[in-house]
Design a protein around this motif. Structure first.
Motif, short mmCIF file in Angstrom:
data_model
loop_
_atom_site.label_atom_id
_atom_site.label_comp_id
_atom_site.label_asym_id
_atom_site.label_seq_id
_atom_site.Cartn_x
_atom_site.Cartn_y
_atom_site.Cartn_z
N LEU A 1 -0.84 16.05 2.28
CA LEU A 1 0.24 15.25 1.71
C LEU A 1 1.51 15.39 2.54
O LEU A 1 2.23 14.43 2.77
N GLN A 2 1.75 16.63 2.98
CA GLN A 2 2.93 16.87 3.80
C GLN A 2 2.83 16.10 5.12
O GLN A 2 3.77 15.43 5.55
N GLU A 3 1.65 16.18 5.70
CA GLU A 3 1.42 15.49 6.96
C GLU A 3 1.60 13.99 6.77
O GLU A 3 2.14 13.29 7.63
N PHE A 4 1.17 13.52 5.62
CA PHE A 4 1.22 12.09 5.38
C PHE A 4 2.65 11.57 5.27
O PHE A 4 2.92 10.41 5.60
N SER A 5 3.56 12.43 4.88
CA SER A 5 4.91 11.95 4.61
C SER A 5 5.55 11.28 5.83
O SER A 5 6.40 10.40 5.69
N GLN A 6 5.10 11.63 7.04
CA GLN A 6 5.66 10.98 8.22
C GLN A 6 5.18 9.54 8.38
O GLN A 6 5.79 8.75 9.09
N TYR A 7 4.05 9.23 7.72
CA TYR A 7 3.52 7.87 7.86
C TYR A 7 3.98 6.96 6.71
O TYR A 7 3.62 5.80 6.68
N LYS A 8 4.69 7.53 5.80
CA LYS A 8 5.02 6.82 4.57
C LYS A 8 5.66 5.47 4.83
O LYS A 8 5.38 4.49 4.15
N SER A 9 6.55 5.43 5.84
CA SER A 9 7.31 4.20 6.07
C SER A 9 6.58 3.24 7.01
O SER A 9 7.05 2.16 7.30
N LYS A 10 5.43 3.68 7.50
CA LYS A 10 4.70 2.84 8.46
C LYS A 10 3.85 1.80 7.75
O LYS A 10 3.54 1.92 6.56
N VAL A 11 3.49 0.79 8.48
CA VAL A 11 2.58 -0.22 7.94
C VAL A 11 1.15 0.28 8.08
O VAL A 11 0.70 0.61 9.17
N ILE A 12 0.48 0.36 6.96
CA ILE A 12 -0.90 0.83 7.00
C ILE A 12 -1.75 -0.13 6.17
O ILE A 12 -1.45 -0.37 5.00
N SER A 13 -2.76 -0.69 6.76
CA SER A 13 -3.56 -1.64 5.99
C SER A 13 -4.98 -1.14 5.77
O SER A 13 -5.72 -1.67 4.97
N LYS A 14 -5.36 -0.10 6.53
CA LYS A 14 -6.71 0.43 6.33
C LYS A 14 -6.66 1.95 6.32
O LYS A 14 -5.86 2.57 7.02
N ILE A 15 -7.52 2.52 5.50
CA ILE A 15 -7.67 3.98 5.53
C ILE A 15 -9.12 4.25 5.92
O ILE A 15 -10.04 3.89 5.19
N ASP A 16 -9.28 4.87 7.06
CA ASP A 16 -10.63 5.09 7.58
C ASP A 16 -11.17 6.43 7.09
O ASP A 16 -10.57 7.48 7.30
N MET A 17 -12.33 6.38 6.45
CA MET A 17 -12.88 7.59 5.83
C MET A 17 -14.06 8.14 6.65
O MET A 17 -14.76 9.04 6.19
N LYS A 18 -14.29 7.57 7.85
CA LYS A 18 -15.51 7.92 8.57
C LYS A 18 -15.64 9.42 8.81
O LYS A 18 -16.72 10.00 8.69
N LYS A 19 -14.51 10.04 9.15
CA LYS A 19 -14.61 11.45 9.54
C LYS A 19 -14.43 12.40 8.36
O LYS A 19 -14.34 13.62 8.57
N SER B 1 -1.34 -3.00 0.25
CA SER B 1 -2.68 -2.86 -0.34
C SER B 1 -3.76 -2.50 0.69
O SER B 1 -4.57 -3.33 1.06
N PRO B 2 -3.73 -1.26 1.13
CA PRO B 2 -4.69 -0.85 2.15
C PRO B 2 -6.11 -0.80 1.58
O PRO B 2 -6.28 -0.64 0.38
N VAL B 3 -7.07 -0.94 2.44
CA VAL B 3 -8.46 -0.80 1.98
C VAL B 3 -9.08 0.45 2.58
O VAL B 3 -8.73 0.87 3.68
N LEU B 4 -10.01 1.00 1.83
CA LEU B 4 -10.73 2.17 2.33
C LEU B 4 -11.94 1.67 3.11
O LEU B 4 -12.71 0.85 2.60
N ILE B 5 -12.11 2.17 4.30
CA ILE B 5 -13.27 1.71 5.06
C ILE B 5 -14.14 2.87 5.50
O ILE B 5 -13.71 4.03 5.48
N ASN B 6 -15.34 2.53 5.88
CA ASN B 6 -16.30 3.51 6.41
C ASN B 6 -16.58 4.67 5.46
O ASN B 6 -16.62 5.82 5.86
N MET B 7 -16.76 4.34 4.19
CA MET B 7 -17.10 5.43 3.27
C MET B 7 -18.61 5.64 3.32
O MET B 7 -19.36 4.68 3.23
N ASN B 8 -19.03 6.87 3.44
CA ASN B 8 -20.48 7.09 3.36
C ASN B 8 -20.89 7.17 1.89
O ASN B 8 -20.06 7.20 0.98
N ASN B 9 -22.17 7.22 1.69
CA ASN B 9 -22.72 7.16 0.34
C ASN B 9 -22.18 8.24 -0.58
O ASN B 9 -21.79 7.99 -1.71
N GLU B 10 -22.17 9.42 -0.04
CA GLU B 10 -21.80 10.58 -0.85
C GLU B 10 -20.38 10.44 -1.37
O GLU B 10 -20.10 10.66 -2.54
#
Ligand SMILES: Nc1ncnc2c1ncn2[C@@H]1O[C@H](COP(=O)(O)OP(=O)(O)OP(=O)(O)O)[C@@H](O)[C@H]1O
Ligand SMILES: [Mg+2]
Lengths: 247, 357
Positions: free
Chosen positions: B23-41, B64-73
């Motif tokens: 969460l702390q790390e994320f705070s630097q991206y808060k003001s950025k434009v983000i449209s996708k959240i990649d879950m692959k890793k 309204s970002p979308v979550l992508i690359n989610m595996n089954n689990e």
């Protein structure tokens, strides 16, 4: 064979002079659901409480994650507690605070998560046990089955490694009981939990059990997988799996 | 965690151990434009991880970002832990002052009504219980008398004696100045008989027996024993309250008498050692000043004190809320309330019998 996550050797438990567990040895394997069976008063709750150091064993050894429980110092024991959730037979919710607060206690104790995250985790857990709307109620305002479910939500608040349930489905209707079993299986798969469950419900055992421990009169009568239990020639075990009752 | 082409890539485990740092790390991206959240890793998600995702999703809602690359689990974990859209939990409810007053009055009205019903019930069944012992445990009156009366005798005697000493000693200094030594007997006789004896006994009974009545009934209520009694067709009032009512009715005059007599004895010690009176003179004077009315009024009001203690103890016991904690609460409340009513009754009694214009 996998290494046991909980290992009990020659455990003797007494209340006063009364021997309740007479030299019990059992192993609980990781990511399995182990069901403890036995007639009322045979010592199932006592076994669980001795494993979790809620009572001091009279003699014998109990190892969790390879460490002797009775020899742990406070810090080690505290750390272990953060990895184990327990659902008590009577729920044991704290009556003076709301369900929400009941569930937040372990989270506040064992993590340094922020209040928002904690609140969300609690809502997730409440939803999981179908109590999404009841968080602000107090235990006395819940029905028996709701109390059980709220207590379960508290037990899994920390996504524990080991979940111990003392008769989770007692007092629930068959439908709720079945959905509770589904939940238990799901938790096992998703969070790779190890579960120790005391139950008498044959249907539930068929649904969830990987391994069976059968206690009678303070002694182990049978241990083995569900399949082995179903084919067991031990009289009491056979009777139980035939009629679903203890004689 | 890294941001590239409006895609936020998360890695590793999202669990209760990692999300605070994330969460702390994320705070630097808060003001950025983000449209996708990649879950692959992402390798593992627990409920804290879900809460974390929801949290960052909320702060990125405008894209309204979308979550992508989610595996089954992880998809499964999502489905299980999903539905954060449940009702927001609101614990603290603020109410307006008028609502508060209105509620207070309404509750007071209701509880007074209930208390009066209970009072009527207790008196009715206690009266019936004199002739008909059905629905009571055998020997329960004797057992209760021992608990309420005999066991309290020691402490009541001791305190009465000390109280007698104190009163006599306090007044002795004054009386001696005027040479009115003998009046210590008047003082002791009247104060002990009309006021101190009944009052002291009542307060000790409220503390000992009132609290035990309240907590016993409350515990039975909490553990559903009261319900069980009802299921077995036993009237809980007859079973639990009536024996106590009878016992306290038997014991109270004896306890008050003991308290009074012992208190007067306490006065005697002071009279003899400090005021140079003889024991005979002291007792003669005591008997001389006492009139029947004082004795009857003193004993009479003590019955009311006793009954108030039983009724209030039972009332709080039957109306317990919550579990073990509730039991403690009603026990305290019952003691405070019974002492309050004992004093109010005492005041009324004084007005009736001793107020002359
Ligand atoms: N705190 C205690 N003090 C004394 N004896 C106890 C205590 N708790 C349990 N016992 C006794 O120990 C025995 C085992 O009790 P335990 O609660 O372990 O049984 P159980 O197998 O869990 O039964 P159930 O299925 O009814 O819950 C019983 O005979 C009980 O009377
Ligand atoms: Mg038990």
């Amino acid at each position: 064979m996998k290494k046991p996550i909980i290992s009990v050797k020659n455990l003797v438990a007494k209340y006063g002079d009364k021997i309740v567990l007479d030299g019990i040895s059992v192993d609980i394997y990781p990511q399995e659901i182990t069901v403890i069976l036995g007639g009322s008063g045979c010592g199932k709750t006592t076994l669980i409480k001795n494993i979790l150091r809620l009572f001091e064993p009279y003699s014998g050894s109990v190892k969790i994650f390879g460490k002797e429980v009775t020899e742990m110092d406070e810090a080690e024991y505290y750390e272990i507690l953060g990895k184990i959730g327990m659902l008590f037979q009577n729920g044991a919710l704290l009556n003076s605070i709301s369900i929400f607060d009941n569930i937040s206690i372990p989270l506040e104790q064992h993590t340094n998560l922020s209040a928002q995250i904690i609140e969300k985790m609690i809502r997730v857990k409440l939803n999981l046990v179908n109590l999404g709307k009841s968080g602000s109620l107090f235990p006395a305002e819940l029905s028996g089955g709701m109390k059980k479910r709220a207590a379960l939500a508290r037990a899994i608040a920390l996504d524990p490694v080991i979940l111990v349930c003392d008769e989770p489905s007692a007092g629930l209707d068959p439908l709720t009981s079945a959905s509770l079993d589904d939940l238990i299986k799901k938790l096992k798969e998703l969070l790779k939990m190890t579960m120790v469950i005391v139950t008498h419900e044959l249907a539930s055992i068929h649904r969830i059990a990987d391994r069976i421990i059968f206690i009678d009169d303070g002694k182990i009568l049978f241990t083995g997988t569900l399949k082995e239990a179903k084919m067991s020639k031990v009289n009491e075990v056979e009777t139980f799996f035939r009629v679903g009752k203890f004689d | 965690m890294e941001l590239k082409d409006k895609t936020l890539t998360l890695e590793g485990e999202l669990t209760k151990f990692t999300v605070t740092a994330l969460l702390q790390e994320f705070s630097q991206y808060k003001s950025k434009v983000i449209s996708k959240i990649d879950m692959k890793k992402v390798t593992f998600v627990d409920s804290a991880g879900i809460a974390f995702l929801d949290e960052i999703y909320l702060s990125l809602e405008r894209y309204s970002p979308v979550l992508i690359n989610m595996n089954n689990e992880i998809d499964n974990a999502f489905k299980t832990f999903s539905s954060l859209d449940i009702e927001k939990i609101t614990i603290k409810k603020t109410i307006s002052i008028f609502e508060f007053i209105g509620n207070g009055f309404y509750n007071w009205k209701n509880s007074s009504k209930n208390a009066i019903y209970l009072l009527a019930d207790i008196f009715y069944w206690s009266f019936v219980g004199i002739f008909n012992k059905k629905g009571q445990r055998k020997g329960s009156i004797i057992q209760q008398s021992l608990l309420i009366g005999v066991d309290a005798l020691g402490i009541i005697s001791l305190l009465s004696f000390i109280l007698g000493l104190i009163i006599a000693l306090q007044s002795a200094a004054q009386l001696r100045q005027f040479g009115a030594n003998i009046f210590v007997a008047d003082l002791m006789a009247i104060s002990m008989v009309t006021e101190m004896g009944p009052m002291l006994t009542a307060i000790i009974l409220a503390g000992r027996s009132g609290s035990s009545i309240a907590s016993e009934i409350a515990t039975m209520q909490v553990t559903e024993e009261i319900d069980a009694l009802k299921m077995m067709a036993i009237n809980p009032i007859r079973y639990v309250v009536v024996p106590k009512f009878h016992a306290i009715t038997i014991c109270i005059p004896l306890l008050v008498t003991a308290s009074t007599v012992i208190g007067i004895f306490g006065g005697l010690i002071v009279a003899v050692t400090y005021l140079d009176l003889s024991a005979i003179a002291y007792f003669n004077r005591v008997i001389e000043v006492l009139i029947l009315k004082d004795v009857l009024v003193g004993l009479g009001k003590s019955y009311f004190f006793a009954w108030v203690i039983v009724v209030i103890g039972s009332y709080y016991g039957f109306n317990v809320k919550g579990g073990a904690e509730g039991v403690g609460k009603v026990t305290t409340q019952s003691v405070v309330t019974s002492i309050f009513w004992v004093i109010i009754l005492d005041a009324i009694n004084s007005l009736i019998f001793y107020f002359e214009v």
